[in-house]
Design an enzyme around this catalytic site. Structure first.
Site, short mmCIF file in Angstrom:
data_model
loop_
_atom_site.label_atom_id
_atom_site.label_comp_id
_atom_site.label_asym_id
_atom_site.label_seq_id
_atom_site.Cartn_x
_atom_site.Cartn_y
_atom_site.Cartn_z
N GLU A 219 0.85 -1.20 0.00
CA GLU A 219 0.00 0.00 0.00
C GLU A 219 0.88 1.24 0.00
OE1 GLU A 219 -3.93 -0.60 2.38
OE2 GLU A 219 -2.31 -1.22 3.68
N HIS A 243 -7.05 -10.37 6.29
CA HIS A 243 -7.33 -10.37 4.85
C HIS A 243 -6.49 -11.37 4.05
CE1 HIS A 243 -9.45 -6.86 5.98
NE2 HIS A 243 -8.46 -5.99 5.89
C1 BG6 Z 1 -8.08 -2.43 6.28
C2 BG6 Z 1 -6.82 -2.16 7.02
O1 BG6 Z 1 -8.75 -3.51 6.85
O2 BG6 Z 1 -7.78 -2.71 4.93
C3 BG6 Z 1 -6.09 -0.98 6.40
O3 BG6 Z 1 -7.12 -1.87 8.39
C4 BG6 Z 1 -5.88 -1.24 4.93
O4 BG6 Z 1 -4.85 -0.77 7.07
C5 BG6 Z 1 -7.18 -1.62 4.26
O5 BG6 Z 1 -5.37 -0.06 4.34
C6 BG6 Z 1 -6.99 -2.01 2.81
O6 BG6 Z 1 -8.26 -2.24 2.25
P1 BG6 Z 1 -8.58 -1.89 0.74
O7 BG6 Z 1 -9.98 -2.31 0.54
O8 BG6 Z 1 -8.36 -0.43 0.57
O9 BG6 Z 1 -7.61 -2.71 -0.04
#
Ligand code: BG6
Length: 487
Positions: A219, A243
């Site tokens: 990220e 995740h």
């Molecule tokens: C969240 C995390 O669950 O998922 C974050 O707490 C992360 O830290 C995010 O940035 C990423 O999710 P997505 O949907 O933006 O890929």
């Protein structure tokens, strides 16, 4: 407004108690998501009661919700849609206690004037979850209700077991929805479709043909205003035990007997049961330089903002196939991919220098970003004299089909599923506890955090971790853009 087909929405009007209503997740995802579900007609008859530590009144909460929609909503907010949504909002500060919350729910139900159901959404850190559960119990808000618990669910095995135990003192298991929003992403569900709706790939989906798998979610984002949460959580608890492992289960599970909650959970949990405990020696923890100077961060913080690890699923399908997982904040690119590397041919008859194998093995790559793309790479002959080989690819993007249109955002999909009582895409207590169990050695003896530069791909040892293979990211060849010839 498009007509919502019957059966897509919940059977009864919904009273949503949104705890953590002024927090980061509520602002970014939950309020914009609820707004869309309400204004698109998915949940006709809905009242939302915001609850948080902030001492706001209803108008203050409406203003906060409006600013969240303006900042984070991805769809247009017309004045009429906003007025209608604002009228559904109410607010109770947590400090007002159980009786005040109960009174607000009673008011909301009276205004709906018919049999309704309650959805308690707990967007709070693990340390606060139980207090809220007790307040809901004290307020007598358990009946006719479902409760959505945000991740991480606990912080280790003992706390997850304790949380499940205490939760069950108030709510029945059938009422509990443990959310993991990656499972609500369209491309994640497409893994199931791709694997189990086709005969082509499943026969080679195993250790005989697959060399290794990467699940890579770098990220570019930093902490935003979440230092308090992140300091207690770190990348492993925030992203991996949640995740990335859930996505791994979709990728690795056996075909379920039906596309229903119990058979899917059973197959996912079998993957978790077969997972070998994560070895601290197979883990690289990192922290981006400058993290310790951020507001709300301990100047001596040991929290990892990056993690990469190797894990194994010791079953007939996957024995000996390493799974490499990586994620981190403030990295070079924001990507979400699963990359499957196939075994290379046993022997090459191509002349030296022809290029065969020079660009790594054949890969099947899923891009879990919202655009939902897939690519299958292979060696093919470069046109012209002689036999020179190049890495070519078949690429697919959902966008190009014209079907990408009205996708529900992950949280919207899952909130709607919870309101309908459909737990297919939710995680189970057993699965979560097992994931904490395989994490115990790592949590008890974590390797030291290593600094990495912001905008990089993580600390150097991340390359040794995956050797003799290499991380797919950054991609050597970018995704083809159908609008550009020769890309
Ligand atoms: C969240 C995390 O669950 O998922 C974050 O707490 C992360 O830290 C995010 O940035 C990423 O999710 P997505 O949907 O933006 O890929």
């Amino acid at each position: 407004m498009a007509k919502i087909p019957p059966g897509v929405g919940p059977r009864f009007p919904q009273v949503v108690v949104l705890v953590g209503a002024t927090g980061d997740l509520a602002r970014r995802k939950l309020l914009p998501g609820l707004f869309h579900l309400c204004s698109a007609g998915f949940i006709p008859g809905c009242r939302i009661i915001g609850v948080s530590l902030d001492e706001l009144d209803v108008e203050g909460f409406r203003a906060a919700a409006r600013s969240a929609l303006d900042e984070f909503g991805s769809r247009k907010t017309t004045p009429a849609a906003w007025e209608a949504f604002a009228a559904t909002l109410d607010y109770v500060p947590l400090s007002a206690g159980a009786a005040a919350l109960r009174a607000a729910v009673d008011r909301a139900e009276a205004s709906l004037g018919t049999e309704c159901q309650r959805l308690h959404y707990l967007s709070v850190p693990p340390s606060a979850a139980l207090t809220v559960v007790r307040t809901l119990g004290e307020a007598g808000l358990v009946e006719r209700s479902r409760i959505v618990m945000e991740k991480p669910f606990g912080t280790d095995l003992a706390s997850a077991v304790a949380l499940n135990g205490k939760l069950h003192e108030v709510f029945q298991e059938e009422q509990i929805f443990r959310i993991d929003h990656f499972l609500g992403k369209e491309p994640a569900q497409n893994i199931l479709a791709f694997r189990f709706a086709n005969g082509l790939f499943e026969p080679i989906w195993n250790r005989n043909f697959i060399d290794h798998v990467q699940i890579d979610v770098p990220e570019t984002l930093g902490l935003g205003k979440r230092a308090g949460f992140y300091e207690q959580t770190g990348a492993y608890r925030d992203m991996v035990v949640t995740h990335l492992f859930q996505i791994l289960a979709f990728m690795a599970m056996e075909p379920p007997t039906a596309l229903e909650p119990a058979p899917i959970s059973e197959e996912k949990n079998k993957v978790f049961r077969s997972m070998e405990p994560i070895q601290p020696g197979d883990v690289v923890r990192g922290q981006y330089s400058g993290y310790r100077g951020e507001e709300g961060v301990d100047p001596d913080s040991d929290t990892e903002t990056f993690i990469a690890l190797k894990c194994h699923i010791d079953n007939w399908r996957w024995a000996g196939v390493p799974f490499y997982l990586r994620t981190g904040k403030r990295m070079a690119e924001g990507q979400r991919i699963i990359s499957i590397a196939f075994r290379e041919p046993p022997k090459s008859m191509f002349p030296p220098g022809s290029g065969v194998g020079a660009q790594g093995p054949d890969h099947l790559t899923f891009d879990l970003a919202d655009a939902s793309k897939m690519s299958l790479s292979f060696y093919g002959k470069r046109p012209g004299p002689g036999m020179r080989l190049d890495k070519l690819s078949l690429q697919f993007a959902m966008r190009d089909t014209g079907m990408a249109g009205e996708v529900l955002e992950a949280y919207e999909r899952l909130i709607l599923d919870a309101m309908r009582g459909d737990r297919t895409l939710f995680t189970t207590a057993e699965g979560i506890e097992r994931l904490w169990e395989v994490s115990t050695q790592l949590l008890e003896s974590p390797p030291p955090v290593r600094l990495y530069e912001q905008g990089s791909w993580g600390p150097k040892p991340v390359h040794q971790l995956i050797a003799p293979h290499a991380w797919r990211l950054p991609f050597e060849r970018a995704w083809r853009d159908p609008n550009k010839v020769g890309s």
